[in-house]
Design an enzyme around this catalytic site. Structure first.
Site, PDB file in Angstrom:
ATOM      1  N   HIS A 180       2.000 -31.217   6.940  1.00 55.21           N
ATOM      2  CA  HIS A 180       2.793 -30.511   5.967  1.00 55.21           C
ATOM      3  C   HIS A 180       3.135 -28.947   6.557  1.00 55.21           C
ATOM      4  CE1 HIS A 180       4.196 -29.871   2.192  1.00 55.21           C
ATOM      5  NE2 HIS A 180       3.656 -30.496   1.571  1.00 55.21           N
TER       6      HIS A 180
ATOM      7  N   TYR B  10       1.202 -29.482 -11.879  1.00 49.75           N
ATOM      8  CA  TYR B  10       2.093 -29.031 -10.700  1.00 49.75           C
ATOM      9  C   TYR B  10       3.413 -30.197 -10.584  1.00 49.75           C
ATOM     10  CZ  TYR B  10       2.870 -26.977  -5.882  1.00 49.75           C
ATOM     11  OH  TYR B  10       3.518 -26.606  -4.739  1.00 49.75           O
TER      12      TYR B  10
ATOM     13  N   THR C 178       9.027 -24.146  -1.245  1.00 54.78           N
ATOM     14  CA  THR C 178       8.844 -24.378  -2.701  1.00 54.78           C
ATOM     15  C   THR C 178       8.248 -23.496  -3.737  1.00 54.78           C
ATOM     16  OG1 THR C 178       6.339 -25.172  -2.206  1.00 54.78           O
ATOM     17  CG2 THR C 178       7.933 -26.725  -1.739  1.00 54.78           C
TER      18      THR C 178
END
Length: 786
Positions: free
Chosen positions: A475, A591, A604
Site C-alpha cells: 500500500h 472512514y 487520499t
C-alpha cells in the site's frame, strides 16, 4: 547450468602460440540487441522529457515562432522592439568574425524566437495551472452552471487540446492548499457531534478552542512554510508515518487484494493464464515507460489527475528497516520472480531486447510447474519473513541476506518487475458452495498461506491451479485506484486482446532455444529458520482471525439509483450507516477514502461519512417516521455526503490537515491533548469504493459475464468492519466485508446481510412515490458538465 553458458560471451585459453580467443557470435549478438533496446529506451525517455517539458505547447511550435519572427524581419519590421539588435551586439566575437551581418541577424532572431517561445510556454503553463486550481465546477448542479464555469471549461479544453503524455500535466497541477485551522476545527466538531453526548461534545469543543488559541497557529505556520517549499505538504509524511514506519505486519493490516472476473475464467490452464497475465502486465509497463498511457481524469471530464503514483508501479520493493522501511525502485528489469511449491525462480521475460510471447512465457511457466526438484532447507516458507513484524525481518535481512548467495537471490526478487505465485490450490465462485468459495478466495488473496506471497513487492500476481487469478498489492507506494487501473487493463487484455486457443493455451509460437528459468539458491541457517517459524506463527494467527465475506448485490445497481436523482456513492454510504446502526445499535466514526489527485502528488483524504444528517435519517427510518419525512431527511443526508466528498477532493478535508499538525507538534516536542485524542480515535467502519475507470475495455453488452469482482482489505479496528465495494455496470454492486473473529461483536456475514437489507429498505422508501422523488434536488452532474 544452461543459464551460465548463455551468460558467457567469449572464452579464451592459453596456448603455446599465445591466447586462443574463442568468440561466441550468438552471445555477442544477444548483447548487441540488448544494447540497442537499452538505447532505444534512452532516446524515448529523452524525447518524452522534451515533449512533456514544453506541454501544453509542442516542440514543433518553436518552428512556427521562428518562421514568424524571421518573416517579420524579412519585411523590415522589428517585433522584438530592439531586443534582436541587442542580442546581436552580445554575440560571441567568433560569430562576428565568421558570419556576415545578415547571418548575425538571423542567429540573433533565432535566439530571440527561442526565448519568446519559452516565455510563451511558461505563460501557457501558468494559465493551465490557474485553470486547474478552479474547483467551483464541482459544487454546481447540472443545469445551473455559472458563466464563469462555462468560460473555464472552454479555456481548459483549448489548453488541453493536444494529446498529452502520461506525465504531461504534472508540473501544471496545483499544490494542495493548507486549510485554515479554524475551518478544520469547525468541520471536525461537526463530524463528531452525532457520536458524542452533550458533556463529551462540550469537552471536545473546549479542547479544540484551547488548541486553536494556543498551539494551533504556531503549528500552522510551520505547515504553511512546508507547503511553500514542498510539492505536497501531506504525501511524504503520510507515506512515511502511516505506512513505512509501521512496525507490525503489513499482511492484512496494510496490503490489499484484487480479484478476477466473477463468473468466468478465460482458461483453466494455469501456465497459460500466467503467460497471458504476465504479458499483459509487461505491455502495461511498456506504456508507462513510454508514457503512452492517457493521463487519468475525473470521470467524464477533461480534468487530469496526478499520475505520480505510476512511477513506482513496477520494479519496486518495500525493504525493511529497524526504525522505518524504505521504498526502493529500479529503473527497469527484464525478469519476474516466480514462486511455485516452495521454490523461487527468476524468469527472463526479454531476450535480445524482445519481449517473449505469451506462448513462450507459458512454456517457461510450465517448465517451473514440472520441475521435480524439492525446496532447499528453509526455502519453502521464506516469504513468511515479509508477513511478520518488520524489525525481526530487518535484522535477519541485514545479518544473513547482505552478502553471498542469499543477497544475490534476494536481489533478484526485490529487483524483479513484479512477483508471481503459482498457487497449488483452486479458487473462485464455482462449486457447491459459491458463497463460501468467494470468501475463501478473498482470504487467499489477502494472505494466502502467509509464506507463498512476497508481501514487500509493489504487487504480487497469484495464478491458481484452476486458472483463476488475482493480486496482492503493497500500500505505501500507491492507492487502490492506481492498481485498479493496472488490473482492469490486465484482465481486459488477457481475455479480449491476447486470448487463448481452443484448448486453452496461449496463442503464438515458442522458441525452443530459450534457456529454462533460473532456480534461485539459498543458504538459510538455523537461526533464520527459527525466525521464519516465529514470523509464520504470528502471521497465521493474524490471518486466521480475519473474517472475510464477499457477495454480489444483484437486486439493483447505479442505474436504478440514478433514476431517483441520487448519487450512487451517497446511497451506498448512507446504507452502510443504516446497516451499522442495526448491527451494533449505535453510530461510529466512519472512514471513506477520497482521492486528492486533483493536486500534484495527491493521495487520499478522509470523508467522514457519519454526519448529523445521515444519523437523523437512520433514526427517522428506524423510528417509524413517514415516508415523506424519511425521503426529505435522506435527500439532506445525500447532499451533505456529496458536499463532504467534494470538499475532501478539493483540499478542504479534515484528517490530513490534523495529521500534519500532529507531525509538526512531534518535531517541535510539544504535546497537544486535542491532537492526541483526535489521532487515537478508532475507525470502526472503514470503507472504500473501487472505481471502474476503463469501461471502454469491457464490452458488457456483448459479454455480460465479464464483470469484475473488485477487491478488498482487512479491518482497520479490532472491533470494526472493513467494507470495499465496486459498482459494476448498471445493475450490480459487489461488496467485500472484513472483520475479526476474535471480536464477539462483529460478524462479516451478518453485516453483509444488514448491508443488503439496508440497500433494499432505502430503495423501497425512495421508490414509494417515484413522481415526488423525481422532484427532489437534482444531483450535481459533474460528469456531464465537461
Amino acid at each position: 547450468m544452461a543459464e551460465a553458458h548463455q551468460a558467457v560471451a567469449f572464452q579464451f585459453t592459453i596456448t603455446p602460440e599465445g591466447i586462443d580467443l574463442q568468440l561466441s557470435y550468438q552471445a555477442l549478438n544477444q548483447i548487441y540487441l540488448s544494447g540497442v533496446r537499452s538505447w532505444k529506451k534512452r532516446v524515448s525517455r529523452m524525447r518524452n522529457r522534451v515533449i512533456k517539458g514544453v506541454y501544453p505547447a509542442s516542440p514543433s511550435s518553436w518552428l512556427f515562432v521562428a518562421i514568424g519572427i524571421l518573416a517579420t524581419i524579412y519585411m523590415q519590421s522589428d517585433p522584438s522592439m530592439g531586443l534582436i539588435a541587442e542580442i546581436q551586439q552580445r554575440l560571441p566575437l567568433s560569430l562576428h568574425v565568421s558570419l556576415s551581418a545578415q547571418g548575425q541577424t538571423m542567429v540573433s532572431a533565432l535566439v530571440f524566437s527561442t526565448l519568446l517561445w519559452l516565455s510563451l510556454i511558461l505563460a501557457l503553463r501558468f494559465c493551465l495551472k490557474l485553470l486547474l486550481s478552479y474547483h467551483q465546477w464541482m459544487f454546481e448542479q447540472h443545469g445551473r452552471v455559472s458563466n464563469t464555469t462555462k468560460v473555464w471549461v472552454t479555456l481548459l479544453r483549448l489548453l488541453s487540446g493536444r494529446k498529452p503524455l502520461l506525465y504531461s500535466y504534472q508540473t501544471s497541477l496545483p499544490h494542495l492548499p493548507v486549510p485554515a485551522v479554524r475551518d478544520t476545527l469547525t468541520r471536525y466538531l461537526e463530524s463528531v457531534r452525532p457520536l458524542l453526548t452533550d458533556p463529551e461534545y462540550k469537552r471536545m469543543t473546549d479542547l479544540a478552542n484551547e488548541f486553536e488559541s494556543s498551539l494551533g497557529n504556531r503549528l500552522q505556520r510551520y505547515l504553511k512554510l512546508k507547503a511553500l517549499w514542498a510539492t505536497n505538504y501531506v504525501s511524504d509524511w503520510w507515506e512515511e508515518y502511516i505506512y513505512l514506519r509501521g512496525r507490525g505486519p503489513i499482511m492484512v493490516n496494510s496490503n490489499y487484494y484484487g480479484m478476477d472476473f466473477l463468473y468466468v475464467t478465460p482458461t483453466s490452464v494455469q501456465a497459460a493464464r500466467a503467460g497471458n497475465t504476465i504479458t499483459a502486465l509487461l505491455l502495461y509497463r511498456r506504456m508507462v515507460n513510454r508514457e503512452e498511457l492517457t493521463p487519468s481524469r475525473v470521470p467524464g471530464t477533461v480534468i487530469p489527475l496526478c499520475a505520480a503514483q505510476c512511477e513506482r508501479m513496477f520494479n519496486t520493493t518495500r525493504t525493511p528497516g529497524v526504525e522505518t522501511d524504505v521504498l526502493q525502485h529500479w529503473q527497469d528489469s527484464e525478469f519476474v520472480a516466480v514462486y511455485s511449491r516452495g521454490r523461487y525462480y527468476r524468469l527472463w521475460v526479454y531476450r535480445a531486447g524482445r519481449l517473449l510471447s505469451a506462448r513462450e512465457i507459458e512454456h517457461q511457466i510450465q517448465w517451473i510447474l514440472d520441475d521435480p526438484s524439492p525446496p532447499l532447507p528453509g526455502e519453502e516458507k521464506l516469504g513468511a519473513l515479509t508477513a511478520g513484524d518488520r524489525v525481526p525481518w530487518a535484522q535477519i535481512r541485514k545479518e544473513h541476506f547482505s552478502s553471498g548467495v542469499n543477497k544475490r537471490s534476494l536481489d533478484i526478487i526485490e529487483k524483479a518487475a513484479f512477483f508471481v505465485t503459482l498457487d497449488d490450490e483452486a479458487q473462485g465462485m464455482k462449486g457447491d458452495d459459491p458463497t463460501g468459495n468467494l470468501d475463501r478466495y478473498a482470504k487467499s488473496l489477502l494472505h494466502g498461506k502467509c509464506y507463498d506471497r512476497w508481501f514487500d513487492k509493489s504487487f504480487s500476481i497469484v495464478i491458481y491451479k484452476n486458472g483463476k487469478s488475482g493480486l496482492n498489492a503493497e500500500h505505501s507506494w500507491a492507492d487502490a485506484p492506481t492498481v485498479a487501473h493496472l488490473w482492469e487493463y490486465t484482465l481486459a487484455t488477457d481475455a479480449f486482446q491476447l486470448g487463448y486457443t481452443e484448448d486453452g493455451h496461449c496463442k503464438g509460437e515458442v522458441d525452443r532455444s530459450l534457456p529454462p528459468p533460473h532456480r534461485l539458491s539459498w543458504e538459510i541457517p538455523s537461526e533464520v529458520q527459527d525466525q521464519i517459524f516465529s514470523s509464520l506463527t504470528l502471521a497465521k494467527a493474524l490471518a486466521d482471525d480475519v473474517d472475510c465475506h464477499v457477495f454480489p448485490f444483484r437486486d439493483f445497481g447505479k442505474g436504478k439509483i440514478k433514476k431517483l436523482r441520487v448519487s450512487p456513492d451517497a446511497f451506498i454510504q448512507i446504507s452502510l450507516q443504516l446497516a451499522y446502526f442495526r448491527d451494533r445499535g449505535s453510530f461510529c466514526l466512519t472512514y471513506e477514502a477520497s482521492m486528492t489527485r486533483l493536486f500534484r502528488e495527491g493521495r487520499t483524504e478522509t470523508v467522514r461519512s457519519c454526519s448529523n444528517q445521515s444519523c437523523a435519517f437512520v433514526k427517522a427510518l428506524e423510528g417509524g417516521e413517514g415516508a415523506d419525512q424519511c425521503k426529505r431527511l435522506f435527500r439532506q443526508a445525500s447532499e451533505k455526503h456529496q458536499n463532504l466528498y467534494r470538499m475532501a477532493m478539493t483540499g478542504a478535508g479534515i484528517d490530513r490537515h490534523l495529521f500534519c499538525l500532529y507531525v509538526v507538534s512531534k518535531y517541535l516536542g510539544v504535546d497537544s491533548p486535542f491532537l492526541k485524542e483526535v489521532l487515537s480515535e478508532p475507525w470502526r467502519l472503514s470503507t472504500s469504493q473501487t472505481p471502474v475507470q476503463q469501461m471502454e475495455l469491457f464490452d458488457l453488452k456483448n459479454h455480460p459475464d465479464f464483470v469484475s469482482l473488485g477487491g478488498g482489505f482487512g479491518p482497520v479496528a479490532d472491533d470494526g468492519y472493513g467494507v470495499s465495494y465496486i459498482i459494476v455496470g448498471e445493475d450490480m454492486i459487489n461488496f467485500h466485508v472484513s472483520s475479526k473473529h476474535s471480536c464477539g461483536e462483529t460478524d462479516s456475514h451478518r453485516f453483509g446481510a444488514q448491508i443488503a437489507k439496508a440497500l433494499q429498505d432505502i430503495m423501497a422508501v425512495l421508490s414509494a412515490d417515484t413522481a415526488s422523488s423525481s422532484k427532489g434536488p437534482a444531483q450535481p452532474q459533474s460528469k456531464k458538465l465537461l
